[in-house]
Design a protein around this motif. Structure first.
Motif, PDB file in Angstrom:
ATOM      1  N   TYR A 128      -5.449   7.571  -0.750  1.00  0.00           N
ATOM      2  CA  TYR A 128      -5.609   6.837  -2.015  1.00  0.00           C
ATOM      3  C   TYR A 128      -6.994   7.124  -2.587  1.00  0.00           C
ATOM      4  N   THR A 129      -7.095   7.165  -3.923  1.00  0.00           N
ATOM      5  CA  THR A 129      -8.411   7.280  -4.562  1.00  0.00           C
ATOM      6  C   THR A 129      -8.437   6.391  -5.795  1.00  0.00           C
ATOM      7  N   THR A 130      -9.642   6.041  -6.216  1.00  0.00           N
ATOM      8  CA  THR A 130      -9.839   5.374  -7.506  1.00  0.00           C
ATOM      9  C   THR A 130     -11.289   5.620  -7.908  1.00  0.00           C
TER      10      THR A 130
ATOM     11  N   SER B 208       0.836  -1.195   0.000  1.00  0.00           N
ATOM     12  CA  SER B 208       0.000   0.000   0.000  1.00  0.00           C
ATOM     13  C   SER B 208       0.874   1.250   0.000  1.00  0.00           C
ATOM     14  N   ILE B 209       0.335   2.331  -0.550  1.00  0.00           N
ATOM     15  CA  ILE B 209       1.147   3.536  -0.766  1.00  0.00           C
ATOM     16  C   ILE B 209       1.746   4.100   0.520  1.00  0.00           C
TER      17      ILE B 209
ATOM     18  N   TYR C 195      -5.490  -2.629  -8.143  1.00  0.00           N
ATOM     19  CA  TYR C 195      -5.410  -1.223  -7.714  1.00  0.00           C
ATOM     20  C   TYR C 195      -6.775  -0.537  -7.670  1.00  0.00           C
TER      21      TYR C 195
ATOM     22  N   ILE D 105     -10.015  -0.617  -3.640  1.00  0.00           N
ATOM     23  CA  ILE D 105      -9.574   0.360  -2.628  1.00  0.00           C
ATOM     24  C   ILE D 105      -9.868  -0.133  -1.206  1.00  0.00           C
TER      25      ILE D 105
ATOM     26  N   TYR E  50      -5.033   7.392  -7.753  1.00  0.00           N
ATOM     27  CA  TYR E  50      -3.607   7.398  -7.428  1.00  0.00           C
ATOM     28  C   TYR E  50      -2.744   6.688  -8.471  1.00  0.00           C
ATOM     29  N   TRP E  51      -3.065   5.443  -8.802  1.00  0.00           N
ATOM     30  CA  TRP E  51      -2.247   4.703  -9.783  1.00  0.00           C
ATOM     31  C   TRP E  51      -2.603   5.074 -11.208  1.00  0.00           C
TER      32      TRP E  51
END
Ligand SMILES: Nc1nc2c(c(=O)[nH]1)N[C@H]1C(S)=C(S)[C@@H](COP(=O)(O)O)O[C@H]1N2
Ligand SMILES: [Mo]
Length: 224
Positions: free
Chosen positions: A144-146, A59-60, A187, A190, A207-208
């Motif tokens: 983090y977002t997606t 994880s980031i 990814y 989340i 994020y990615w």
């Protein structure tokens, strides 16, 4: 020559020691995860399940410890009724579903898990999205977002999970909630979800995705 060889060798050693010290490339497990291995189920309806410990932690910002006493899950953005929920609301007020789904990370590993949770679309319907909402952006505790097209979430019985292999999701795996983004790359799954934002920005990049990964994240397409 001899001198430069020594410098090259010692800098290699420094890098190697750093990798060992930070746990890079290994699959380190906390005591809590080891203990969960004894109670989690390993098979479901004839299907072999992966262990909760089979994930590679990447994880980031590392595992997040969410303080559940102060935790709220928000539904925001292009909705008639923005809402806030606490952990118990999600567990108690919605029908419980279970599904065996495989998470595939772009790094090449995968994990097949029995996920238990609720249908996110039930939560979103309660807030009544505006007609202009066409995208759902998920936000997490670690920043983090997606995002997804709204139809993906509303038409595919997508779960927000609170249990894995019969046990409460451990902090490393996304406690309190992880999205079970089936047919999407890892990814998109989340963890530590804090906010579900209805948006009209179809081009939003998480994020990615901002770093070059495909925005659709479909497993049957290239990830990068
Ligand atoms: N909040 C948050 N969710 C996240 C990530 C992250 O860094 N932060 N990593 C993603 C990635 S790349 C994968 S493969 C899955 C599983 O990651 P894990 O093995 O670290 O649990 O979680 C996804 N969800
Ligand atoms: Mo990943």
């Amino acid at each position: 020559m001899r001198h430069s060889f020594t410098i090259a060798t010692s800098s290699f050693l420094v890098v190697a020691l750093f990798l060992v010290a930070t746990g890079c490339g290994t699959n380190e497990e906390s005591e809590e995860l080891k203990a969960l291995k004894d109670v989690q189920i390993t098979e479901y309806e004839g299907k072999d399940l992966s262990s909760i410990g089979a994930f590679r932690e990447n994880s980031i910002k590392g595992p997040q410890q969410v303080d559940i006493e102060n935790y709220v899950l928000k539904v925001t953005g292009l909705v008639v009724d923005p809402a806030e929920y606490i952990y118990d609301d999600i567990l108690d007020d919605y029908e419980h579903y279970e599904k065996v789904v495989t998470l595939d990370c772009v790094e090449g590993w995968s994990a097949t898990i029995l996920w238990e949770g609720m249908l996110i679309r039930e939560l979103i319907e309660e807030s009544a999205p505006l007609d202009s909402a066409n995208t759902i952006i998920f936000h997490a505790y670690d920043g983090y977002t997606t995002s997804f097209p709204i139809e993906y979430i509303m038409e595919n019985d997508i779960l927000m999970a609170y249990k894995m292999n019969g046990v409460t999701m451990p902090p490393e795996r996304g406690y309190p909630f992880q999205l079970v983004a089936e047919s999407k790359w890892g990814y998109k799954w989340i963890k530590w979800i804090t906010e579900i934002e209805l948006s009209d920005d179809v081009d939003y990049e998480g994020y990615w995705e901002r770093r070059g990964y495909s925005n659709s994240g479909d497993l049957d397409e290239r990830s990068f």
